[in-house]
Design a protein around this motif. Sequence first.
Motif, PDB file in Angstrom:
ATOM      1  N   GLU A  14      64.867  58.936  77.658  1.00  0.00           N
ATOM      2  CA  GLU A  14      63.456  59.077  78.138  1.00  0.00           C
ATOM      3  C   GLU A  14      63.157  60.250  79.043  1.00  0.00           C
ATOM      4  OE1 GLU A  14      61.520  57.466  76.186  1.00  0.00           O
ATOM      5  OE2 GLU A  14      62.898  56.542  74.694  1.00  0.00           O
ATOM      6  N   LEU A  15      62.145  60.933  79.039  1.00  0.00           N
ATOM      7  CA  LEU A  15      61.960  62.159  79.543  1.00  0.00           C
ATOM      8  C   LEU A  15      61.048  61.386  80.981  1.00  0.00           C
ATOM      9  CD1 LEU A  15      61.367  64.979  77.436  1.00  0.00           C
ATOM     10  CD2 LEU A  15      63.149  64.607  78.830  1.00  0.00           C
ATOM     11  N   PRO A  16      61.008  61.844  82.047  1.00  0.00           N
ATOM     12  CA  PRO A  16      60.122  61.526  82.916  1.00  0.00           C
ATOM     13  C   PRO A  16      58.709  62.060  82.763  1.00  0.00           C
ATOM     14  CG  PRO A  16      61.219  63.327  83.833  1.00  0.00           C
ATOM     15  CD  PRO A  16      62.081  62.979  82.367  1.00  0.00           C
ATOM     16  N   GLU A  17      57.760  61.584  83.498  1.00  0.00           N
ATOM     17  CA  GLU A  17      56.320  61.912  83.152  1.00  0.00           C
ATOM     18  C   GLU A  17      56.311  63.626  83.752  1.00  0.00           C
ATOM     19  OE1 GLU A  17      53.083  59.584  84.788  1.00  0.00           O
ATOM     20  OE2 GLU A  17      54.085  57.739  83.994  1.00  0.00           O
ATOM     21  N   ARG A  18      56.929  63.837  84.709  1.00  0.00           N
ATOM     22  CA  ARG A  18      56.996  65.143  85.335  1.00  0.00           C
ATOM     23  C   ARG A  18      58.391  65.716  85.824  1.00  0.00           C
ATOM     24  NH1 ARG A  18      56.137  66.723  90.377  1.00  0.00           N
ATOM     25  NH2 ARG A  18      56.198  65.026  92.130  1.00  0.00           N
ATOM     26  N   PHE A  19      58.899  66.916  85.800  1.00  0.00           N
ATOM     27  CA  PHE A  19      59.933  67.457  85.994  1.00  0.00           C
ATOM     28  C   PHE A  19      59.406  67.986  87.684  1.00  0.00           C
ATOM     29  CE2 PHE A  19      60.738  67.389  82.053  1.00  0.00           C
ATOM     30  CZ  PHE A  19      61.913  66.821  81.454  1.00  0.00           C
ATOM     31  N   THR A  20      60.248  67.819  88.487  1.00  0.00           N
ATOM     32  CA  THR A  20      60.203  68.468  90.111  1.00  0.00           C
ATOM     33  C   THR A  20      60.787  69.724  90.166  1.00  0.00           C
ATOM     34  OG1 THR A  20      62.223  67.203  90.551  1.00  0.00           O
ATOM     35  CG2 THR A  20      60.074  66.125  91.031  1.00  0.00           C
ATOM     36  N   PHE A  21      61.572  70.255  89.361  1.00  0.00           N
ATOM     37  CA  PHE A  21      62.214  71.464  89.384  1.00  0.00           C
ATOM     38  C   PHE A  21      62.154  72.066  88.029  1.00  0.00           C
ATOM     39  CE2 PHE A  21      66.055  74.273  89.448  1.00  0.00           C
ATOM     40  CZ  PHE A  21      65.728  75.069  90.336  1.00  0.00           C
ATOM     41  N   GLU A  22      62.411  73.657  87.909  1.00  0.00           N
ATOM     42  CA  GLU A  22      62.130  74.194  86.740  1.00  0.00           C
ATOM     43  C   GLU A  22      62.895  75.696  86.833  1.00  0.00           C
ATOM     44  OE1 GLU A  22      59.066  76.246  84.191  1.00  0.00           O
ATOM     45  OE2 GLU A  22      58.757  74.013  83.636  1.00  0.00           O
ATOM     46  N   THR A  23      63.879  75.886  85.849  1.00  0.00           N
ATOM     47  CA  THR A  23      64.570  77.316  86.008  1.00  0.00           C
ATOM     48  C   THR A  23      64.769  77.745  84.713  1.00  0.00           C
ATOM     49  OG1 THR A  23      66.348  78.610  87.262  1.00  0.00           O
ATOM     50  CG2 THR A  23      66.950  76.406  86.426  1.00  0.00           C
ATOM     51  N   ARG A  24      65.005  79.036  84.714  1.00  0.00           N
ATOM     52  CA  ARG A  24      65.185  79.667  83.320  1.00  0.00           C
ATOM     53  C   ARG A  24      66.755  80.163  83.147  1.00  0.00           C
ATOM     54  NH1 ARG A  24      60.312  79.115  84.002  1.00  0.00           N
ATOM     55  NH2 ARG A  24      58.724  79.230  82.301  1.00  0.00           N
ATOM     56  N   VAL A  25      67.536  79.955  82.242  1.00  0.00           N
ATOM     57  CA  VAL A  25      68.763  80.411  82.198  1.00  0.00           C
ATOM     58  C   VAL A  25      69.093  81.059  80.723  1.00  0.00           C
ATOM     59  CG1 VAL A  25      71.516  79.714  81.904  1.00  0.00           C
ATOM     60  CG2 VAL A  25      69.601  78.276  83.438  1.00  0.00           C
ATOM     61  N   ASP A  26      69.545  82.280  80.815  1.00  0.00           N
ATOM     62  CA  ASP A  26      69.997  83.114  79.499  1.00  0.00           C
ATOM     63  C   ASP A  26      71.074  82.257  78.734  1.00  0.00           C
ATOM     64  OD1 ASP A  26      67.918  84.891  80.404  1.00  0.00           O
ATOM     65  OD2 ASP A  26      69.522  86.040  81.274  1.00  0.00           O
ATOM     66  N   VAL A  27      70.929  82.464  77.495  1.00  0.00           N
ATOM     67  CA  VAL A  27      71.772  82.022  76.679  1.00  0.00           C
ATOM     68  C   VAL A  27      73.033  83.330  76.352  1.00  0.00           C
ATOM     69  CG1 VAL A  27      72.795  81.091  74.550  1.00  0.00           C
ATOM     70  CG2 VAL A  27      70.885  80.110  75.330  1.00  0.00           C
ATOM     71  N   ARG A  28      74.073  83.189  76.810  1.00  0.00           N
ATOM     72  CA  ARG A  28      75.116  84.469  76.769  1.00  0.00           C
ATOM     73  C   ARG A  28      75.831  84.528  75.572  1.00  0.00           C
ATOM     74  NH1 ARG A  28      77.008  82.193  82.154  1.00  0.00           N
ATOM     75  NH2 ARG A  28      77.239  80.592  80.645  1.00  0.00           N
ATOM     76  N   ILE A  29      76.623  85.494  75.095  1.00  0.00           N
ATOM     77  CA  ILE A  29      77.302  85.582  74.095  1.00  0.00           C
ATOM     78  C   ILE A  29      78.448  84.599  74.168  1.00  0.00           C
ATOM     79  CG2 ILE A  29      78.914  87.338  74.763  1.00  0.00           C
ATOM     80  CD1 ILE A  29      77.544  86.762  71.243  1.00  0.00           C
ATOM     81  N   GLY A  30      79.123  84.261  75.332  1.00  0.00           N
ATOM     82  CA  GLY A  30      80.368  83.305  75.465  1.00  0.00           C
ATOM     83  C   GLY A  30      79.616  81.824  75.503  1.00  0.00           C
TER      84      GLY A  30
END
Length: 145
Positions: free
Chosen positions: A7-23
Motif C-alpha cells: 500500500e502506498l502512503p498518502e504522500r512521498f517525502t522525497f523524490e528523485t529521478r534515475v536513468d535506466v541504463r543499458i546494464g
Amino acid sequence: MPRIKLELPERFTFETRVDVRIGDINYGGHLGNDAVLRLAHEARLRFFQSLGYAHELSVEGLGIVVADTAVCYRAEAFHGDVLRFGLAVTDIGPRGFDLLYQASNDKTGKEVARLKTGIVFFDYACRKLAAMPPVFLARLGVTSE
C-alpha cells in the motif's frame, strides 16, 4: 499463492529521478528484476544525502542494513527511460523503519514498480544492531518518545 501487496502512503517525502541504463536491461529487453533493487538503492542513497548524510555507513556514527525487501512489478521499463522514485518512511521502530518506494516512468507517469525495504541501524564497530539515533529521527521530522 497470494501476491504481495504494498500500500502506498498518502504522500512521498522525497523524490528523485534515475536513468535506466543499458546494464539494467535483461534478455527480455526490459528492466531486469535485479536492476530494480539497484535503482532503488541509488534512490535510497540520494534520500540519505538529502538528509545530510554522505553515505549509508555514516548516519550519526552508525550504518544501515537492509533487513528485508519486497517488490511488486507493475509495468515494463526500457533502456533510456527515466524512473521517478517517490520515497516515504513508514513503520518507525526503535531500531529502524520501512522505506516505501514508487517507481514511475517520468515521461508517461505509468507505475513501473512498488518496493519496500526494511532498514535497521547497525554498529559496524561492534557488529550488532543499534537503536535509531534521535538526531536521525529529528531530521525526518519525527520526535522520539
